[in-house]
Every structure is written in C-alpha cells, then in structure tokens.
Scaffold this motif. Structure first.
Motif, PDB file in Angstrom:
ATOM      1  N   ARG A 176       0.803  -1.226   0.000  1.00 47.82           N
ATOM      2  CA  ARG A 176       0.000   0.000   0.000  1.00 47.82           C
ATOM      3  C   ARG A 176       0.834   1.273   0.000  1.00 47.82           C
ATOM      4  O   ARG A 176       0.327   2.355  -0.250  1.00 47.82           O
ATOM      5  N   GLY A 177       2.068   1.144   0.392  1.00 48.59           N
ATOM      6  CA  GLY A 177       2.935   2.321   0.332  1.00 48.59           C
ATOM      7  C   GLY A 177       2.846   3.195   1.553  1.00 48.59           C
ATOM      8  O   GLY A 177       3.312   4.342   1.540  1.00 48.59           O
ATOM      9  N   SER A 178       2.262   2.676   2.659  1.00 49.62           N
ATOM     10  CA  SER A 178       2.183   3.546   3.842  1.00 49.62           C
ATOM     11  C   SER A 178       3.592   3.825   4.391  1.00 49.62           C
ATOM     12  O   SER A 178       3.847   4.896   4.936  1.00 49.62           O
TER      13      SER A 178
ATOM     14  N   ASN B 136      15.771  -2.863   5.859  1.00 51.69           N
ATOM     15  CA  ASN B 136      14.388  -3.336   5.878  1.00 51.69           C
ATOM     16  C   ASN B 136      13.774  -2.966   7.220  1.00 51.69           C
ATOM     17  O   ASN B 136      14.475  -2.851   8.230  1.00 51.69           O
TER      18      ASN B 136
ATOM     19  N   GLN C 112       2.665  -0.134  12.993  1.00 47.55           N
ATOM     20  CA  GLN C 112       2.988   0.752  11.856  1.00 47.55           C
ATOM     21  C   GLN C 112       3.152   2.206  12.308  1.00 47.55           C
ATOM     22  O   GLN C 112       3.967   2.938  11.748  1.00 47.55           O
TER      23      GLN C 112
ATOM     24  N   GLU D 107       6.560   2.286  13.446  1.00 48.82           N
ATOM     25  CA  GLU D 107       7.477   2.199  12.293  1.00 48.82           C
ATOM     26  C   GLU D 107       7.710   3.580  11.668  1.00 48.82           C
ATOM     27  O   GLU D 107       8.810   3.898  11.239  1.00 48.82           O
TER      28      GLU D 107
END
Ligand code: GAR
Length: 362
Positions: free
Chosen positions: A179-181, A278, A342, A345
C-alpha cells in the motif's frame, strides 16, 4: 620498460607459455582487461571474483597511449608501469601484460585464456564483436561480473576533483509490494525535517497494481514495475538484475525495503553491500517471516515492536540498526496490533535511516 610492439608481444608470448604450463597441470587461466588507472575497492573485488573463476589471473592493461585514446588527454593518472606494479601487489593478480590498441583482441588471440571475465552491464551478446570473435576462436568461456555500485574510477576522480558537495542529499531507492504507507511515512519525514537531507529518487515494485507505484508517481518520483518472474514468491535473478540497473542508474545510496515481500539475493546484495535496509514488524530475532504481528498475538507476548535491520542473504536476520517496542493490549486484533506497530514504524524508520547513514555513509 620501453613499450614497443616487440616488448608487448614478448609479454603476450611469455603469458602464453605460462598458460600452456597451467593447462598441462589441469589448471585454468582467467584473463581480464582494463585501464586500472586509479585502483579502488570496486577493482579489488572484481579482480578477486575474476581470479576465483580459475587457477590464475592474467590482467591485460591498456598502455598510456591507449588509455589517452579511450579516456582523453588527462588520463591515465598513473603510468602503465605504476599501474602494473600496484596490480601485481594484489593477491588476486598473477601476471600483468600490456596492449596498445583500444581492444585487446590480439592479446586474447596470443594468450588464448581458458576464461575471460568482463565487468559491467555487458552480456556475451553485447561484447565488442571483434573481441567476442577472438574469444570464441580460442574457446574461452566468457563470464560477466557485476560491478559494485558507486565504486568507479570516474566517481573516485570526481570526488577528488570537487570539494564535497554539501548540497548533495542522501539518495533513497524504495522497494515495496503493497500500500505504500511506509513510503508515505518516509516522504512525510523528509518534508517535515525528521529525515533531513534525504530524497526518494526512485520507487520499484514487483506488483504492477501496488498502490506504492501510484503514490510514487503522484509525488513525481520515477516509479517502476519489475516483473518478478515466473516462480511464485521468488524474485527471479534476472528481475533482481533489472532492479540493480534501475537503482544504480538513479545513483541510489541506500535501498529501502518498504513492505517488499520477496527475498533479496546476490545481484542486489552484491551491488549494494550493507546498503539495503528493511523494516520488520517485530522485535527481531522474535517472529521473523510473514505476518509477524499475528505471530506475536499467537505467542501471547506483552510487547512486540518493529526492527530496522541491514538486509543480508538470510530472512530478517541482518545486523539490527534500531528497534522500537510496542505494547500488546487486551482485546487486540491482528489489525489493531499491526496498525499500532505501523505507527511506531513511522517514527523508527526515518530515525534509523539517518543514524545508519551517519555511521556508514559518505
Ligand atoms: C510494513 O508496515 C511492515 O510492517 C511490513 O509490511 C508493511 C508494509 O506496508 N513489512 C514486513 O512484514 C516485512 N517482512 P506498506 O505496503 O503499506 O508500506
């Protein structure tokens, strides 16, 4: 040493006699050629790899006149004798010979190596036709070796000539499948100064429909789909080579994985050694692999989190750069826990990229 046609040919003849001796004892001679003007780590790694293709390595270097004809009047920086002496000091190099033309066709014909190594983006098909014909005629096996990104004579000379460019930003290439978040978080961090002096210069995805590509394009970033190849979840070697070329052409300093769900292998690892990061949604080494937040819920831990690590050949096992802890709350679902991770993150990734680049970059 005076470099006359006679002395050059005498060098080739001696190399041929040596090659024949090697053959008698069942050994294979590897041959490569180049200017090797200002030796850098890219050369050293390349020569080590070339040497490993056989039992001895012969390097044919362009004479000074030949380098001038190829690279212009300011080159070579070092004379042929000096270049030869430096090369011969390397463990990988057993012999140096010289050639005066632009191509080393005649030297190849004279020495008749068992293996010919060439670096860069060449394929056996795009090799110079004359050299290729000479190699085929002597029955040499042709092997292409990948060069190390950012390590070139031109880049070295540019760095020496120009004062450090203070306005140059850290160039990030982002690889994602979803999704590219994560990409969105990085772009926001750059815009708000939490990841200063950086820019995302290219986006790559293995999924044509991935929102990350649409997001990249909307933000004016060159965004490429790469067909991952026919083997299920794998990222085919040929596809990884395409990714290398795109990332190298964009002069990427760090490759940032942002929810990229395929395993990174030698072409990318070799082109960007210790330059691929990563982010993984757990406190590694706990819960590597897929759906780490579900694994954490299943294990009933009170805390999980996120880890930024350097990518190596193992899954989620490279050197840890930074981690951030996240509480698992009563009533958490996989979705609510992943959303909380997230959130962490978004703060962790820019922080870790900045810290890592300060440590290894430039
Ligand atoms: C990231 O949040 C990350 O936690 C996870 O994928 C998400 C990607 O989201 N990464 C991994 O599981 C890597 N093993 P995005 O596609 O919206 O950026």
């Amino acid at each position: 040493m005076r470099m006359t046609p006679e002395t050059l040919e005498a060098g080739w003849k001696a190399a041929r006699a040596w090659r024949d001796q090697l053959e008698v004892s069942g050994k294979r001679l590897v041959f490569t050629n180049g200017c090797f003007d200002v030796l850098h780590v890219g050369h050293v790694r390349y020569l080590q790899e070339a040497r490993a293709l056989g039992d001895a390595l012969c390097v044919a270097i362009n004479t000074d006149a030949s380098v001038r004809a190829l690279k212009g009047p300011t080159r070579p920086v070092n004379t042929a004798e000096d270049r030869a002496e430096v090369l011969l000091a390397l463990e990988a190099v057993d012999r140096v010979i010289f050639f005066d033309e632009e191509r080393c066709t005649r030297a190849i014909q004279a020495v008749a190596p068992h293996v010919y190594a060439k670096g860069g983006d060449y394929t056996p098909e795009t090799l110079n036709a004359e050299e290729k014909a000479a190699l085929d005629a002597v029955g040499a096996e042709i092997r292409m070796l990948q060069l190390v990104a950012g390590k070139s004579t031109t880049a070295t000379l540019q760095r020496m000539a120009a004062p450090a460019d203070a306005s140059r930003k850290l160039r990030l290439g982002v690889l994602g499948s979803g999704r590219g978040s994560t990409l969105e978080g990085l772009l926001d961090s750059i815009a708000t100064g939490r990841l200063p002096d950086a820019e995302v210069v290219v986006v790559v995805s293995d999924c044509e429909e991935a929102r990350i590509l649409e997001l990249g394009r909307r933000r004016g970033i060159p965004s490429h789909h790469i067909d991952p190849g026919p083997h299920g979840n794998r990222f085919a070697i040929a596809s990884q080579e395409v990714a290398c070329r795109i990332l190298q052409a964009a002069e990427v300093d760090l490759v940032i994985l942002a929810g990229f769900m395929r395993r990174i292998k030698a072409p990318l690892l070799k082109a960007f050694p210790d330059r691929i990061l990563n982010i993984h949604p757990s406190l590694l080494p706990q819960f590597p692999g897929k759906d780490a937040w579900k694994q954490a819920l299943g294990a009933g831990v009170a805390h999980t989190g996120a880890t930024v690590h350097v990518v190596n050949a193992e899954i989620d096992a490279g050197e840890i750069v930074q981690q951030s802890s996240v509480a698992v709350l009563p009533g958490d679902t996989p979705e609510s826990l992943h959303a909380r991770i997230q959130g962490a993150e978004r703060i962790l990734y820019p922080q870790a990229i900045s810290a890592y680049w300060k440590r290894v970059g430039g």
